[in-house]
Design a protein around this motif. Structure first.
Motif: not given
Length: 455
Positions: A209, A212-214, A255, A259, A262, A388-389, A440, A451
């Protein structure tokens, strides 16, 4: 050491569990990395085993190994044969692994995570599960369910078992019973493999996770390494209890909640429902975590032009509520004398305030002082890095700790005893979620501005 035969049978049962979960999770993970898909497959598989056990028992069928295998086979077949509406995203290949060179930092973090995992795995399976909570609560219920082939009424009604916390949720005992049935016998030592397997799923989820997000391999491996180094959580004393499964459920929910900001795809909605059920089924405070996360995603969504993700918030609140109602119908009222709610009445406010102040002082001056070095390091890291997000999760963690302090203050007994006996153990279950937040902040993703706006 653990007997090879028993270990192999439990590993085979866990393999069946993961395979069935993978078949079901295919539609949950079109937008996930392979590491995340593996973790969500484990969560879906564990929920499936518990559900199959209950459904077979309710239908009057003995949930033995053959019946559970047949149920898993039916679930796998249904997942592949029943048509479903698939989005374009679902038809696309899964996302690539986290981007970035295999630099020494990423390699070092991955090695740390692997070594820390082994440091829990080896002692966890070196002897039968032995903690008091396993023997008195989770293991006792699991073995009773395993032997009865059903949910025996005595675990809810027998006055002699009052001390076993009859009000606790049943996911862990049901999973232990189902895995034991699949493995062909109850073996305390072999069943302990379940808990390192849950830790491994947690680490894979964090790696996938965050990466993928960063878009950073370094951040993904760092999140897994940070969580794996939480030795107070991943300690043999917690093998057989609900702490490690709840930590997994909290990362699942966190997580999925992030998500959901988004976009509102069906895959994300399904992940929200599964994670909320996993949290609520693991521990009572899992329901609180889901409610707090629901509030957080709504508040974050208020800053977006598209509005709050109401479907995500409703799922996070509705699924644990439905789970609580189902348990209430199943076992009736299970109120205990652990809490004295007269402190919440106006006449009890002065004493409650004094108790709450004492609890906070104890948590800071004793528990906080003993962990002063890591707490200062975390505070400085948050102070000198950009938002961050995942910072959305910080108020959720803080609120969860606040309500733990409230619960201790409402104790019918000495609240200091409650703090000393429970706070450190339950607080560490939130560290994997915190490691997601910390990792993150290690990189600046390409969509960092968006984000940050979601926080």
């Amino acid at each position: 050491m653990i007997a090879a035969g028993g270990a192999c049978r439990v590993l085979a049962a866990l393999g069946v569990t993961w395979l069935a979960g993978w078949a079901l999770a295919r539609r949950l993970s079109p937008d996930l990395t392979r590491a995340e898909t593996a973790a969500w497959s484990a969560a879906a598989g564990l929920l499936l085993q518990a559900g199959l056990f209950v459904l077979l028992a309710a239908a009057g069928i003995d949930p033995g190994g053959d019946a559970l295998l047949a149920g898993n086979a039916a679930a796998i077949a249904a997942a592949f044969l029943i048509p479903g509406r698939r989005s374009r995203l679902a038809l696309a290949p899964p996302p690539a692994p986290p981007r970035g060179p295999l630099d020494p930092v990423a390699i070092f973090a991955a090695a740390v995570a692997a070594l820390a995992f082994l440091a829990f795995l080896v002692p966890a399976v070196a002897e039968p599960m032995w903690s008091t909570d396993f023997l008195a609560i989770w293991g006792m219920k699991g073995q009773a369910i395993y032997l009865a082939g059903s949910l025996p009424a005595r675990i809810f009604q027998d006055p002699a078992l009052y001390w076993s916390h009859r009000e606790y949720p049943l996911l862990v005992p049901l999973v232990l019973a189902a895995i034991a049935r699949l493995a062909g016998g109850w073996n305390d030592q072999a069943l302990a493999i379940l808990f390192p397997a849950v830790e491994l799923s947690t680490l894979l989820l964090l790696y996938g996770f965050v990466g993928r997000r960063t878009g950073s391999l370094r951040a993904g491996t760092a999140s897994a390494a940070l969580a794996a180094l939480c030795f107070p959580l991943y300690h043999p004393v917690n093998a057989g209890t609900a702490e490690i499964p709840f930590a997994f459920g909290a990362v699942l929910a966190a997580s999925a909640g992030l998500d959901s900001l988004g976009g509102g795809s069906k895959a994300v909605a399904l992940r929200l429902g599964i994670s909320a059920l996993f949290c609520a089924g693991a521990k009572q405070e899992g329901t609180l975590f889901a409610f707090l996360l629901a509030a957080a995603v709504v508040m974050a969504g208020l800053h977006r032009r598209t509005g709050p993700p109401w479907r995500a918030a409703i799922l996070l609140a509705l699924v644990p509520s439905a789970h609580w109602l189902l348990l209430r119908l199943l076992r009736g009222s299970q109120s205990r004398r652990d809490f004295d709610f007269h402190f919440l009445e106006p006449s009890g406010w002065p004493e409650f305030a004094a108790r709450f102040g004492g609890v906070i002082s104890r948590m800071i001056l004793r528990e906080g002082r003993e962990a002063i070095v890591p707490l200062l390091a975390i505070a400085l890291f948050l102070l000198f890095t950009r938002r961050r997000f995942a910072d959305l999760l910080l108020p959720v963690i803080g609120a969860q700790l606040f309500f733990y302090a409230v619960a201790f203050s409402l104790s019918s007994f000495d609240p200091m005893y409650a703090v000393d006996g429970a706070f450190r153990r339950i607080a560490t279950t939130l560290f994997p979620v915190l490691s997601l937040v910390l990792a993150s902040r290690l990189t600046v993703p390409q969509n960092a501005a968006r984000d940050v706006a979601l926080v």
